[in-house]
Design a protein around this motif. Structure first.
Motif, PDB file in Angstrom:
ATOM      1  N   UNK A  47       0.843  -1.176   0.000  1.00  0.00           N
ATOM      2  CA  UNK A  47       0.000   0.000   0.000  1.00  0.00           C
ATOM      3  C   UNK A  47       0.883   1.231   0.000  1.00  0.00           C
ATOM      4  N   UNK A  48       0.800   2.058  -1.048  1.00  0.00           N
ATOM      5  CA  UNK A  48       1.741   3.168  -1.185  1.00  0.00           C
ATOM      6  C   UNK A  48       1.189   4.210  -2.143  1.00  0.00           C
ATOM      7  N   UNK A  49       1.808   5.371  -2.143  1.00  0.00           N
ATOM      8  CA  UNK A  49       1.429   6.430  -3.065  1.00  0.00           C
ATOM      9  C   UNK A  49       2.267   6.327  -4.323  1.00  0.00           C
ATOM     10  N   UNK A  50       1.617   6.229  -5.474  1.00  0.00           N
ATOM     11  CA  UNK A  50       2.321   6.234  -6.753  1.00  0.00           C
ATOM     12  C   UNK A  50       2.879   7.630  -6.978  1.00  0.00           C
ATOM     13  N   UNK A  54       0.220  10.341  -7.779  1.00  0.00           N
ATOM     14  CA  UNK A  54      -0.220  10.821  -6.468  1.00  0.00           C
ATOM     15  C   UNK A  54      -1.352  10.008  -5.874  1.00  0.00           C
ATOM     16  N   UNK A  55      -1.676   8.879  -6.506  1.00  0.00           N
ATOM     17  CA  UNK A  55      -2.802   8.064  -6.072  1.00  0.00           C
ATOM     18  C   UNK A  55      -2.345   6.930  -5.154  1.00  0.00           C
ATOM     19  N   UNK A  56      -3.219   6.558  -4.246  1.00  0.00           N
ATOM     20  CA  UNK A  56      -2.990   5.398  -3.404  1.00  0.00           C
ATOM     21  C   UNK A  56      -3.171   4.132  -4.240  1.00  0.00           C
ATOM     22  N   UNK A  57      -2.184   3.248  -4.191  1.00  0.00           N
ATOM     23  CA  UNK A  57      -2.257   1.998  -4.929  1.00  0.00           C
ATOM     24  C   UNK A  57      -1.556   0.905  -4.127  1.00  0.00           C
ATOM     25  N   UNK A  58      -1.320  -0.235  -4.762  1.00  0.00           N
ATOM     26  CA  UNK A  58      -0.741  -1.389  -4.076  1.00  0.00           C
ATOM     27  C   UNK A  58      -1.749  -2.522  -4.055  1.00  0.00           C
ATOM     28  N   UNK A  59      -1.267  -3.716  -3.733  1.00  0.00           N
ATOM     29  CA  UNK A  59      -2.170  -4.867  -3.783  1.00  0.00           C
ATOM     30  C   UNK A  59      -3.335  -4.708  -2.812  1.00  0.00           C
ATOM     31  N   UNK A  60      -3.062  -4.193  -1.623  1.00  0.00           N
ATOM     32  CA  UNK A  60      -4.113  -4.100  -0.615  1.00  0.00           C
ATOM     33  C   UNK A  60      -5.160  -3.040  -0.953  1.00  0.00           C
ATOM     34  N   UNK A  61      -4.775  -1.796  -1.293  1.00  0.00           N
ATOM     35  CA  UNK A  61      -5.792  -0.819  -1.694  1.00  0.00           C
ATOM     36  C   UNK A  61      -6.553  -1.201  -2.964  1.00  0.00           C
ATOM     37  N   UNK A  62      -5.861  -1.790  -3.962  1.00  0.00           N
ATOM     38  CA  UNK A  62      -6.557  -2.153  -5.190  1.00  0.00           C
ATOM     39  C   UNK A  62      -7.569  -3.275  -4.944  1.00  0.00           C
ATOM     40  N   UNK A  97     -10.212   0.997   8.495  1.00  0.00           N
ATOM     41  CA  UNK A  97      -9.465  -0.256   8.505  1.00  0.00           C
ATOM     42  C   UNK A  97      -8.042   0.005   8.012  1.00  0.00           C
ATOM     43  N   UNK A  98      -7.186  -0.952   8.240  1.00  0.00           N
ATOM     44  CA  UNK A  98      -5.800  -0.867   7.775  1.00  0.00           C
ATOM     45  C   UNK A  98      -5.691  -1.629   6.465  1.00  0.00           C
ATOM     46  N   UNK A  99      -5.184  -0.948   5.427  1.00  0.00           N
ATOM     47  CA  UNK A  99      -4.994  -1.556   4.109  1.00  0.00           C
ATOM     48  C   UNK A  99      -3.513  -1.460   3.773  1.00  0.00           C
ATOM     49  N   UNK A 100      -2.717  -2.355   4.361  1.00  0.00           N
ATOM     50  CA  UNK A 100      -1.271  -2.272   4.246  1.00  0.00           C
ATOM     51  C   UNK A 100      -0.608  -3.639   4.138  1.00  0.00           C
ATOM     52  N   UNK A 101      -1.395  -4.677   3.826  1.00  0.00           N
ATOM     53  CA  UNK A 101      -0.819  -6.011   3.759  1.00  0.00           C
ATOM     54  C   UNK A 101      -0.278  -6.469   5.097  1.00  0.00           C
ATOM     55  N   UNK A 102      -0.937  -6.088   6.185  1.00  0.00           N
ATOM     56  CA  UNK A 102      -0.420  -6.352   7.524  1.00  0.00           C
ATOM     57  C   UNK A 102      -0.475  -7.834   7.867  1.00  0.00           C
ATOM     58  N   UNK A 103       0.650  -8.374   8.350  1.00  0.00           N
ATOM     59  CA  UNK A 103       0.701  -9.778   8.765  1.00  0.00           C
ATOM     60  C   UNK A 103      -0.209  -9.997   9.970  1.00  0.00           C
ATOM     61  N   UNK A 104      -0.914 -11.110   9.934  1.00  0.00           N
ATOM     62  CA  UNK A 104      -1.857 -11.457  11.001  1.00  0.00           C
ATOM     63  C   UNK A 104      -1.107 -12.273  12.053  1.00  0.00           C
TER      64      UNK A 104
END
Length: 283
Positions: A47-50, A54-62, A97-104
């Motif tokens: 989850x990061x800014x391109x 300037x957009x939020x992207x990444x596997x988790x946000x997409x 919620x957290x959209x950052x690929x956070x490990x469980x």
């Protein structure tokens, strides 16, 4: 994603929801308002800014965008936070919620709830080309007091290093992957430990005389530590968690999950199968 940077400070357009978002039924509220606020830590490719858009992207946000679109919620608003501030920010109401690929992990499950995992998370090391110190496990570092390891603060790799018996004096923490990479570039550490996906992405973007070791699940006290990442949600938000889990299951069955994750370096090896958050919380 072509041209995507590893991390960036998000501009004002991503800062909606920095104050407390309110109380009550979160699922009803985000349906009514038409958007969901998510916390992210600027860690590519999760989850990061391109930097170009300037957009939020990444596997988790997409993936979240696709899931919430199915739920009739068309806008995802990002709130950038240091990784160690994600759970406090969620609990404190900065985002939904957290959209950052956070490990469980069990410790995190005591503080927040998680959706079922969207991917499996293998660990690896970024090391100088040729891996001159033969670093392929945390045990190699624990056994050699001259070696130094870089990890991101508050990550599962930091905890695994401790569990593997690596003294704190041999571990250098960094606030983000770029800072960890720079520690390696300048010779202050001998390896960086993050997920294999994150390290491959970082090396592809940054380049340099380095390599990524083969991914693995760490073994602690004879037990393989299988890890997966998901969305963190407040304990009381059962309806939100159940709605996301239902759509995630549909995406797994249809193959859409892999389609969304593939552009960010994920493959069938990272698909979570039937693994659940409950199993990871009890690991």
């Amino acid at each position: 994603m072509g041209g995507a940077g590893l991390a960036a400070v998000a501009g004002p357009a991503l800062l909606g929801g920095c104050s407390r978002i309110g109380t009550g039924n979160t699922m009803d509220r985000i349906r009514d308002q038409g958007y969901v606020n998510v916390g992210f830590a600027n860690e590519a490719p999760y989850g990061y800014t391109d930097l170009e858009t300037g957009e939020l992207t990444g596997e988790s946000p997409e993936l979240a965008r696709a899931i919430f679109a199915e739920l009739g919620i068309d806008e995802l608003r990002g709130v950038p936070v240091q990784f160690d501030g994600l759970i406090p920010g969620l609990v404190g109401g900065q985002f939904d919620m957290v959209s950052a690929g956070m490990a469980i992990t069990p410790d995190r499950c005591a503080e927040v709830s998680f959706t079922n995992p969207e991917y499996l998370s293998r660990t690896a090391f970024l090391v100088p080309e040729g891996n001159p110190e033969g670093i392929d496990s945390f045990g190699v570092i624990a056994d050699n007091p001259d070696l130094r390891l870089g990890v991101m603060n508050a990550t599962i790799e930091q905890q695994t290093a401790e569990d593997a018996g690596i003294p704190g004096a041999q571990v250098q923490t960094a606030p983000d992957p770029v800072s960890a990479f720079e520690l390696l570039e300048t010779g202050r550490i001998d390896a960086v430990s993050l997920t294999v996906i994150s390290l491959r992405w970082m090396l592809d973007v940054r380049g340099g005389p380095f390599e990524v070791t083969e991914g693995f699940f760490p073994v602690i006290d004879g037990e393989e530590q299988v890890s997966g990442g998901g969305y963190a949600i407040r304990h009381e938000d059962d309806a939100l968690r159940e709605a996301v889990n239902e759509k995630l299951a549909e995406f797994k069955d249809s193959g859409r999950l892999l389609e969304i994750l593939q552009p960010f370096g994920f493959s069938t090896d990272e698909l979570p199968g039937d693994l659940t958050a409950a199993e990871l919380c009890e690991a």
